[in-house]
Design a protein around this motif. Structure first.
Motif, PDB file in Angstrom:
ATOM      1  N   ALA A 100       0.817  -1.213   0.000  1.00  0.00           N
ATOM      2  CA  ALA A 100       0.000   0.000   0.000  1.00  0.00           C
ATOM      3  C   ALA A 100       0.853   1.266   0.000  1.00  0.00           C
ATOM      4  CB  ALA A 100      -0.927   0.001   1.210  1.00  0.00           C
ATOM      5  N   ALA A 101       2.074   1.175   0.533  1.00  0.00           N
ATOM      6  CA  ALA A 101       2.918   2.360   0.690  1.00  0.00           C
ATOM      7  C   ALA A 101       3.861   2.594  -0.477  1.00  0.00           C
ATOM      8  CB  ALA A 101       3.725   2.251   1.979  1.00  0.00           C
ATOM      9  N   THR A 102       3.981   1.629  -1.389  1.00  0.00           N
ATOM     10  CA  THR A 102       4.927   1.754  -2.496  1.00  0.00           C
ATOM     11  C   THR A 102       4.214   1.564  -3.828  1.00  0.00           C
ATOM     12  OG1 THR A 102       5.494  -0.599  -2.299  1.00  0.00           O
ATOM     13  CG2 THR A 102       6.882   0.970  -1.112  1.00  0.00           C
ATOM     14  N   GLN A 103       4.908   1.951  -4.886  1.00  0.00           N
ATOM     15  CA  GLN A 103       4.341   1.874  -6.223  1.00  0.00           C
ATOM     16  C   GLN A 103       4.631   0.509  -6.861  1.00  0.00           C
ATOM     17  OE1 GLN A 103       2.609   4.625  -7.910  1.00  0.00           O
ATOM     18  NE2 GLN A 103       2.521   5.117  -5.732  1.00  0.00           N
ATOM     19  N   PRO A 104       3.636  -0.110  -7.519  1.00  0.00           N
ATOM     20  CA  PRO A 104       3.906  -1.349  -8.248  1.00  0.00           C
ATOM     21  C   PRO A 104       4.707  -1.049  -9.519  1.00  0.00           C
ATOM     22  CG  PRO A 104       1.628  -0.654  -8.579  1.00  0.00           C
ATOM     23  CD  PRO A 104       2.221   0.276  -7.551  1.00  0.00           C
ATOM     24  N   PRO A 105       5.463  -2.036 -10.025  1.00  0.00           N
ATOM     25  CA  PRO A 105       5.622  -3.387  -9.479  1.00  0.00           C
ATOM     26  C   PRO A 105       6.487  -3.376  -8.219  1.00  0.00           C
ATOM     27  CG  PRO A 105       7.085  -3.080 -11.348  1.00  0.00           C
ATOM     28  CD  PRO A 105       6.242  -1.844 -11.273  1.00  0.00           C
ATOM     29  N   HIS A 106       6.096  -4.159  -7.234  1.00  0.00           N
ATOM     30  CA  HIS A 106       6.786  -4.168  -5.956  1.00  0.00           C
ATOM     31  C   HIS A 106       8.096  -4.943  -6.061  1.00  0.00           C
ATOM     32  CE1 HIS A 106       3.229  -2.336  -4.353  1.00  0.00           C
ATOM     33  NE2 HIS A 106       2.492  -3.318  -4.835  1.00  0.00           N
ATOM     34  N   ARG A 107       9.150  -4.344  -5.557  1.00  0.00           N
ATOM     35  CA  ARG A 107      10.492  -4.904  -5.730  1.00  0.00           C
ATOM     36  C   ARG A 107      10.762  -6.112  -4.839  1.00  0.00           C
ATOM     37  NH1 ARG A 107      10.676   0.522  -6.728  1.00  0.00           N
ATOM     38  NH2 ARG A 107      10.243   0.886  -4.528  1.00  0.00           N
ATOM     39  N   ILE A 108      10.051  -6.225  -3.742  1.00  0.00           N
ATOM     40  CA  ILE A 108      10.275  -7.340  -2.819  1.00  0.00           C
ATOM     41  C   ILE A 108       9.070  -8.272  -2.860  1.00  0.00           C
ATOM     42  CG2 ILE A 108      10.578  -7.997  -0.401  1.00  0.00           C
ATOM     43  CD1 ILE A 108      12.183  -5.520   0.015  1.00  0.00           C
ATOM     44  N   SER A 109       9.317  -9.530  -3.150  1.00  0.00           N
ATOM     45  CA  SER A 109       8.250 -10.523  -3.205  1.00  0.00           C
ATOM     46  C   SER A 109       7.889 -10.974  -1.794  1.00  0.00           C
ATOM     47  CB  SER A 109       8.704 -11.730  -4.032  1.00  0.00           C
ATOM     48  OG  SER A 109       9.770 -12.400  -3.364  1.00  0.00           O
ATOM     49  N   LEU A 110       6.760 -11.659  -1.692  1.00  0.00           N
ATOM     50  CA  LEU A 110       6.371 -12.213  -0.395  1.00  0.00           C
ATOM     51  C   LEU A 110       7.428 -13.189   0.108  1.00  0.00           C
ATOM     52  CD1 LEU A 110       4.850 -14.640   1.326  1.00  0.00           C
ATOM     53  CD2 LEU A 110       4.200 -12.280   1.792  1.00  0.00           C
ATOM     54  N   ASP A 111       8.030 -13.951  -0.796  1.00  0.00           N
ATOM     55  CA  ASP A 111       9.051 -14.916  -0.379  1.00  0.00           C
ATOM     56  C   ASP A 111      10.289 -14.227   0.180  1.00  0.00           C
ATOM     57  OD1 ASP A 111       7.983 -17.616  -1.020  1.00  0.00           O
ATOM     58  OD2 ASP A 111       7.829 -16.769  -3.023  1.00  0.00           O
ATOM     59  N   ARG A 112      10.678 -13.101  -0.402  1.00  0.00           N
ATOM     60  CA  ARG A 112      11.816 -12.356   0.147  1.00  0.00           C
ATOM     61  C   ARG A 112      11.455 -11.741   1.498  1.00  0.00           C
ATOM     62  NH1 ARG A 112      16.491 -11.655  -2.490  1.00  0.00           N
ATOM     63  NH2 ARG A 112      16.557 -12.094  -4.732  1.00  0.00           N
ATOM     64  N   ALA A 113      10.222 -11.273   1.620  1.00  0.00           N
ATOM     65  CA  ALA A 113       9.778 -10.743   2.908  1.00  0.00           C
ATOM     66  C   ALA A 113       9.796 -11.842   3.968  1.00  0.00           C
ATOM     67  CB  ALA A 113       8.375 -10.154   2.773  1.00  0.00           C
ATOM     68  N   PHE A 114       9.370 -13.033   3.586  1.00  0.00           N
ATOM     69  CA  PHE A 114       9.402 -14.195   4.479  1.00  0.00           C
ATOM     70  C   PHE A 114      10.832 -14.497   4.913  1.00  0.00           C
ATOM     71  CE2 PHE A 114      10.171 -18.872   4.316  1.00  0.00           C
ATOM     72  CZ  PHE A 114       9.570 -19.225   5.516  1.00  0.00           C
ATOM     73  N   ASN A 115      11.754 -14.467   3.953  1.00  0.00           N
ATOM     74  CA  ASN A 115      13.166 -14.683   4.261  1.00  0.00           C
ATOM     75  C   ASN A 115      13.662 -13.636   5.251  1.00  0.00           C
ATOM     76  OD1 ASN A 115      16.043 -13.543   3.397  1.00  0.00           O
ATOM     77  ND2 ASN A 115      16.104 -15.759   3.088  1.00  0.00           N
ATOM     78  N   LEU A 116      13.298 -12.396   5.009  1.00  0.00           N
ATOM     79  CA  LEU A 116      13.760 -11.284   5.841  1.00  0.00           C
ATOM     80  C   LEU A 116      13.310 -11.436   7.291  1.00  0.00           C
ATOM     81  CD1 LEU A 116      15.185  -8.437   5.289  1.00  0.00           C
ATOM     82  CD2 LEU A 116      12.870  -7.516   5.422  1.00  0.00           C
ATOM     83  N   VAL A 117      12.011 -11.667   7.489  1.00  0.00           N
ATOM     84  CA  VAL A 117      11.504 -11.734   8.861  1.00  0.00           C
ATOM     85  C   VAL A 117      11.955 -13.010   9.564  1.00  0.00           C
ATOM     86  CG1 VAL A 117       9.540 -10.274   8.250  1.00  0.00           C
ATOM     87  CG2 VAL A 117       9.257 -12.757   8.258  1.00  0.00           C
ATOM     88  N   SER A 118      12.275 -14.048   8.790  1.00  0.00           N
ATOM     89  CA  SER A 118      12.820 -15.263   9.402  1.00  0.00           C
ATOM     90  C   SER A 118      14.109 -14.947  10.150  1.00  0.00           C
ATOM     91  CB  SER A 118      13.105 -16.327   8.333  1.00  0.00           C
ATOM     92  OG  SER A 118      11.924 -16.825   7.758  1.00  0.00           O
ATOM     93  N   TYR A 119      14.958 -14.115   9.532  1.00  0.00           N
ATOM     94  CA  TYR A 119      16.242 -13.783  10.148  1.00  0.00           C
ATOM     95  C   TYR A 119      16.130 -12.659  11.169  1.00  0.00           C
ATOM     96  CZ  TYR A 119      18.364 -17.020   6.925  1.00  0.00           C
ATOM     97  OH  TYR A 119      18.703 -18.177   6.252  1.00  0.00           O
ATOM     98  N   ILE A 120      15.005 -11.947  11.167  1.00  0.00           N
ATOM     99  CA  ILE A 120      14.755 -10.959  12.214  1.00  0.00           C
ATOM    100  C   ILE A 120      14.305 -11.659  13.495  1.00  0.00           C
ATOM    101  CG2 ILE A 120      13.191  -9.104  12.942  1.00  0.00           C
ATOM    102  CD1 ILE A 120      13.238  -8.064  10.080  1.00  0.00           C
ATOM    103  N   ASP A 121      13.454 -12.675  13.342  1.00  0.00           N
ATOM    104  CA  ASP A 121      12.881 -13.363  14.498  1.00  0.00           C
ATOM    105  C   ASP A 121      13.608 -14.656  14.868  1.00  0.00           C
ATOM    106  OD1 ASP A 121      10.972 -11.868  15.716  1.00  0.00           O
ATOM    107  OD2 ASP A 121       9.247 -12.880  14.838  1.00  0.00           O
TER     108      ASP A 121
END
Length: 209
Positions: free
Chosen positions: A103-124
């Motif tokens: 919602a906060a960025t313009q499409p096409p979105h540069r980060i996929s859901l899978d990359r977001a999943f990867n990111l938060v995996s290493y945060i938590d």
């Protein structure tokens, strides 16, 4: 107390949301526990619709990404951390944080859901990771929250938002990626962009969706 049936129904609902956001079968399986074949049967009856491609297997992509991609990642990470502190489960927090990013960025979105999943995996330190290797830190200069390796001391030089604000009036890619209201005053424009970044920062009253 939720019954086994309640938990299974919630897993199905979460899997449906993840599939709609473009998650791969393995990602949905790791988050919900539903076997990949069942996920495929439920949400991808046409094999051609199954998301393809290799998912990242470490968080190194974040450190090597360009400034705009790292800023996008920080938007997701900051919102995810906020939602986790509020008590949401990791799966729900990921879905809501990713929707907020879209919602906060313009499409096409540069980060996929899978990359977001990867990111938060290493945060938590869950799913793909056995321990946290990334942390979400508040910048003492601009106040935005950014992602850095565990043990990093927060300072403006490490903050992608500070760097992005410095370059915003010179780089049309930044202006297109994070649009602010039209203005001739660059300082006002940068403040508008900073307000956008704060939409996803902890303490914001902006809804996640």
């Amino acid at each position: 107390m939720p019954t086994r049936g309640d938990r299974h129904l919630r897993a199905i609902q979460l899997a449906k949301q993840l599939a709609a956001l473009g998650a791969r079968l393995k990602t949905i399986h790791l988050i919900t526990g539903i076997p990949p074949r069942q996920v495929q049967a439920l949400f991808f009856p046409d094999p051609r619709s199954i998301p393809r491609g290799r998912a990242p297997d470490s968080a190194e992509w974040y450190h090597g990404a360009n400034l705009i991609v790292r800023t996008d990642a920080c938007l997701i990470g900051a919102k995810y951390r906020q939602l986790r502190v509020q008590g949401l489960t990791a799966g729900d927090a990921l879905v809501l944080a990713y929707r907020a990013y879209q919602a906060a960025t313009q499409p096409p979105h540069r980060i996929s859901l899978d990359r977001a999943f990867n990111l938060v995996s290493y945060i938590d330190g869950l799913w793909l990771a056995t321990a946290p290797t990334l942390s979400v830190l508040p910048c003492p200069t601009c106040g935005c929250e950014f992602i850095a390796a565990v043990g990093t001391v927060a300072h403006g030089d490490a903050c992608p938002f500070c760097k992005l604000l410095e370059r915003s009036h010179l780089d049309h890619r930044i202006q297109a990626s994070y649009p602010a209201r039209a203005t001739r005053d660059m300082t006002e424009r940068q403040l508008g962009m900073l307000a956008l970044f704060h939409l996803l920062s902890p303490g914001s009253d902006t809804p996640a969706e």
